[in-house]
Design an enzyme around this catalytic site. Structure first.
Site, PDB file in Angstrom:
ATOM      1  N   HIS A 309       0.823  -1.212   0.000  1.00 19.96           N
ATOM      2  CA  HIS A 309       0.000   0.000   0.000  1.00 19.96           C
ATOM      3  C   HIS A 309       0.852   1.255   0.000  1.00 19.96           C
ATOM      4  O   HIS A 309       2.064   1.231   0.249  1.00 19.96           O
ATOM      5  CB  HIS A 309      -0.960   0.001   1.197  1.00 19.96           C
ATOM      6  CG  HIS A 309      -0.278  -0.023   2.548  1.00 19.96           C
ATOM      7  ND1 HIS A 309       0.082   1.119   3.224  1.00 19.96           N
ATOM      8  CD2 HIS A 309       0.094  -1.063   3.343  1.00 19.96           C
ATOM      9  CE1 HIS A 309       0.638   0.794   4.383  1.00 19.96           C
ATOM     10  NE2 HIS A 309       0.665  -0.524   4.481  1.00 19.96           N
ATOM     11  N   CYS A 328       2.624  -5.726   6.649  1.00 18.81           N
ATOM     12  CA  CYS A 328       2.329  -5.277   5.291  1.00 18.81           C
ATOM     13  C   CYS A 328       3.510  -4.467   4.757  1.00 18.81           C
ATOM     14  O   CYS A 328       4.463  -4.189   5.474  1.00 18.81           O
ATOM     15  CB  CYS A 328       1.055  -4.446   5.265  1.00 18.81           C
ATOM     16  SG  CYS A 328      -0.447  -5.396   5.594  1.00 18.81           S
TER      17      CYS A 328
END
Length: 414
Positions: A309, A328
């Site tokens: 992201h 992440c």
């Protein structure tokens, strides 16, 4: 010194500095070319390899680097250098002489630079090349992180190469015409197309106690202007302690509390000194300036629940230490990254991407040809055009003991 000995020495230096090709003769020719152009400063810029880290060329170069480093070790390797914590162009003294000699040994500085005690532009260029090879900011100035890296013993470097060549062999097959490699210890993402690196992106990856996993998957979808649902682990480890100290944190960061019935409830109604908060869903509104996912989420199907992201905290990409997430992966220059992912998807050129981000609307884009994606763990490798690369074994997977971490982890937001 015999002519044979000199040739072997130059071959080692050529391999280490990244100016060698597979054969010794071209390596020596390029080394000679370096010397011819040295006074003009033509090689002051740091080279960046276009060879993918996971490739047969990289594997071959790494195997050659092992031979070169063993040869160098047999000749005494390199000494430990004692340097001031800060040193840059204009500095003078015996430390500069020691630094020159250290850089010459690994081919980051040509021997033609001599033994001057002045930190000149050539020393600066050599330091930049060394910093690039160990994953540090290429400032060309000496700092503590650079000194730590300079003083990693050659025996450890050899063992790193031997450990990682096995990993590289396991990835030496056909990975696809277009694919993404995220190298966790390097905190770096490569996009590869037709055997060449198309784009590179610094990344923020998992902390030591919240490691990014190894995985092999495909990227099928891009989410624009996403909401962020706070994972249960972050609620427990980060959000609850944060609310005890800063009661307005959720409101200021536009994070809503949703009950099991779907109703929104006030932060003031939650007992933050208990585990009550773990029974709720916490969802952050879209917004690239504050949402933890930034403007874009890149979906990656996996059993680990991780993804890639954007981030509003883009300052992390300038840091040497980028082990900052809960597993992440945050990606620098994310618009370039997703433009490459979507390049074969009709209707999704760069102008369309910018338009959708600017709109603030939650829109999903399915990738026409889902892109293979590999999250790997490689701490040492070489490429024919980029020299020998080393990174800290931040998760201690090499089995060599604690890594000489070149930067300390600061406080990070959730």
């Amino acid at each position: 010194m015999s002519q044979l000995s000199l040739t072997r020495r130059e071959t080692v230096l050529a391999l280490l500095s990244g100016v060698a090709t597979a054969a010794a003769a071209p390596a020596l020719a390029q080394q000679a070319e370096w010397r011819q152009s040295y006074d003009s400063g033509a090689r002051n810029a740091v080279q960046r390899s276009s060879t993918p880290m996971l490739s047969s060329e990289s594997l071959q170069a790494t195997e050659q680097a092992i031979v070169a480093y063993r040869d160098l070790a047999a000749r005494g390797g390199w000494p430990q250098v004692q340097l001031p914590d800060r040193m840059s162009v204009g500095a003078k003294g015996p430390g500069v002489v020691a630094l020159r000699r250290r850089l010459i040994i690994t081919g980051d500085l040509d021997a033609a630079a001599g033994d001057s005690n002045v930190y000149d532009s050539y020393v600066e260029a050599g330091v930049r090349r060394f910093q690039a090879r160990v994953g540090l900011s290429t400032t060309g100035a000496i700092n503590r992180s650079t000194i730590v890296a300079l003083n990693v013993p050659i025996d450890r470097r050899i063992r790193q190469l031997e450990t990682n060549v096995v990993r590289l062999r396991s990835w030496s097959g056909n990975l696809g015409q277009r694919y993404v490699v995220a190298n966790i210890p390097a905190a770096m993402v490569e996009t590869v197309e037709n055997g060449h690196v198309a784009t590179r992106h610094a990344a923020g990856v998992g902390k030591i106690d919240r490691q990014s996993p190894l995985l092999q998957t495909k990227i099928p979808e891009i989410n624009f202007n996403p909401t962020w649902t706070v994972p249960a682990s972050i609620i427990r480890k980060d959000l609850i302690p944060k609310m005890r100290k800063e009661p307005n944190y959720l409101t200021e960061n536009k994070i809503r509390i949703i009950s099991q019935s779907g109703a929104e409830i006030s932060p003031a109604s939650v007992n933050w000194n208990s585990d009550e908060a773990t029974r709720y869903t916490f969802r952050q509104d879209p917004g690239g300036d504050f949402n933890s996912l930034g403007f874009v989420r890149i979906n990656i199907p996996s059993p680990h629940g991780v993804y890639m992201h954007d981030t509003p905290s883009k300052g992390i990409f300038g840091d040497d230490y980028r082990f900052v997430s809960s597993g992440c992966m945050r990606v620098q220059n994310v618009r370039d990254y997703i433009a490459w992912l979507l390049k074969n998807t009709p209707g999704w050129d760069r102008a369309k991407i910018d338009e959708v981000i600017q709109s603030g609307q939650r829109i999903n884009a399915r990738i026409a040809d889902p892109v293979p994606c590999y999250w790997v763990y490689v701490t040492a490798w070489a490429t024919p055009d980029g020299g020998v690369q080393f990174r800290d074994d931040i998760y201690n997977k090499d089995g060599l003991g604690p890594a000489p971490v070149a930067a300390l982890q600061g406080d990070q937001d959730i």
